[in-house]
Design a protein around this motif. Sequence first.
Motif, PDB file in Angstrom:
ATOM      1  N   TYR A  92       1.548   1.818   7.212  1.00 34.56           N
ATOM      2  CA  TYR A  92       1.120   0.437   7.093  1.00 34.56           C
ATOM      3  C   TYR A  92       1.338  -0.051   5.675  1.00 34.56           C
ATOM      4  CZ  TYR A  92      -1.074  -3.882   8.364  1.00 34.56           C
ATOM      5  OH  TYR A  92      -1.296  -5.204   8.647  1.00 34.56           O
ATOM      6  N   ASN A  93       2.581  -0.120   5.252  1.00 29.33           N
ATOM      7  CA  ASN A  93       2.893  -0.562   3.905  1.00 29.33           C
ATOM      8  C   ASN A  93       3.437  -1.983   3.928  1.00 29.33           C
ATOM      9  OD1 ASN A  93       5.246   0.325   5.212  1.00 29.33           O
ATOM     10  ND2 ASN A  93       6.335   0.426   3.292  1.00 29.33           N
ATOM     11  N   GLU A  94       2.651  -2.902   4.500  1.00 27.43           N
ATOM     12  CA  GLU A  94       3.075  -4.292   4.543  1.00 27.43           C
ATOM     13  C   GLU A  94       3.432  -4.747   3.131  1.00 27.43           C
ATOM     14  OE1 GLU A  94       0.154  -6.977   6.031  1.00 27.43           O
ATOM     15  OE2 GLU A  94       1.566  -8.647   6.219  1.00 27.43           O
ATOM     16  N   GLN A  95       4.622  -5.320   3.002  1.00 26.16           N
ATOM     17  CA  GLN A  95       5.086  -5.723   1.686  1.00 26.16           C
ATOM     18  C   GLN A  95       4.829  -7.205   1.450  1.00 26.16           C
ATOM     19  OE1 GLN A  95       9.216  -4.398   0.974  1.00 26.16           O
ATOM     20  NE2 GLN A  95       8.167  -2.917  -0.306  1.00 26.16           N
ATOM     21  N   ASP A 100       0.454   3.705   2.041  1.00 27.97           N
ATOM     22  CA  ASP A 100       0.475   4.216   3.409  1.00 27.97           C
ATOM     23  C   ASP A 100       1.811   3.905   4.063  1.00 27.97           C
ATOM     24  OD1 ASP A 100      -1.856   3.924   6.210  1.00 27.97           O
ATOM     25  OD2 ASP A 100       0.155   4.762   6.094  1.00 27.97           O
ATOM     26  N   ARG A 101       2.592   4.925   4.399  1.00 32.52           N
ATOM     27  CA  ARG A 101       3.919   4.660   4.946  1.00 32.52           C
ATOM     28  C   ARG A 101       3.865   4.096   6.350  1.00 32.52           C
ATOM     29  NH1 ARG A 101       5.730  11.001   5.393  1.00 32.52           N
ATOM     30  NH2 ARG A 101       4.228  11.627   6.959  1.00 32.52           N
ATOM     31  N   LEU A 106       0.830  -1.198   0.000  1.00 32.49           N
ATOM     32  CA  LEU A 106       0.000   0.000   0.000  1.00 32.49           C
ATOM     33  C   LEU A 106       0.869   1.254   0.000  1.00 32.49           C
ATOM     34  CD1 LEU A 106      -2.637  -1.093   2.670  1.00 32.49           C
ATOM     35  CD2 LEU A 106      -2.932  -1.038   0.178  1.00 32.49           C
TER      36      LEU A 106
END
Lengths: 112, 114
Positions: free
Chosen positions: B100-103, B97-98, B95
């Motif tokens: 919540y940027n689950e990769q 969103d820094r 995502l």
Amino acid sequence: KQEVTQIPAALSVPEGENLVLNCSFTDSAIYNLQWFRQDPGKGLTSLLLIQSSQREQTSGRLNASLDKSSGRSTLYIAASQPGDSATYLCAGTYSSASKIIFGSGTRLSIRP
Amino acid sequence: NAGVTQTPKFRVLKTGQSMTLLCAQDMNHEYMYWYRQDPGMGLRLIHYSVGEGTTAKGEVPDGYNVSRLKKQNFLLGLESAAPSQTSVYFCASGLADRSYNEQFFGPGTRLTVL
């Protein structure tokens, strides 16, 4: 310079033990800290993500903590099993979702 | 959901040859990334994209080009392969969103340049 460090590089423990993997970061202005698992010859699997406003996250036998003031995160694995053997990597996100710094990983071996 | 897929899984090239690696994701993620993983060097970001039609350089962009014509696809090209580009290449998406940027990572492409 923003760096993420994982020590030790390798760890071997007997089955059933509780263990802690360490991740340290030089810049406390971190937005989140993510833990991954990588099996040999495979891609990375996301385990837990801790946002900067959180102190810990739990999933099953895994618990990850984040202490921004000390620049440390830990991954706690309870009642280790041979299937937990893998390389565990941590990664911190800075400034934007594209600024992600990875540690070099801890190779974990669980002895039956 | 297939998640993140990569093709091909393995490839052997001769020096000077060109190739394209394809990454596809079905999670409607805005961000996509290309990494290379080398022993002792960890994961290094090659290029990334923050959305359809956009690309940007990462830590080690030289010798690579990328394109993101569709939101779900991110292509990595090697115009003239060199032995130094022998590596395992991973694509990831997440995502914007820094916080919540689950990769999410693909299975990787193992490339050997002779």
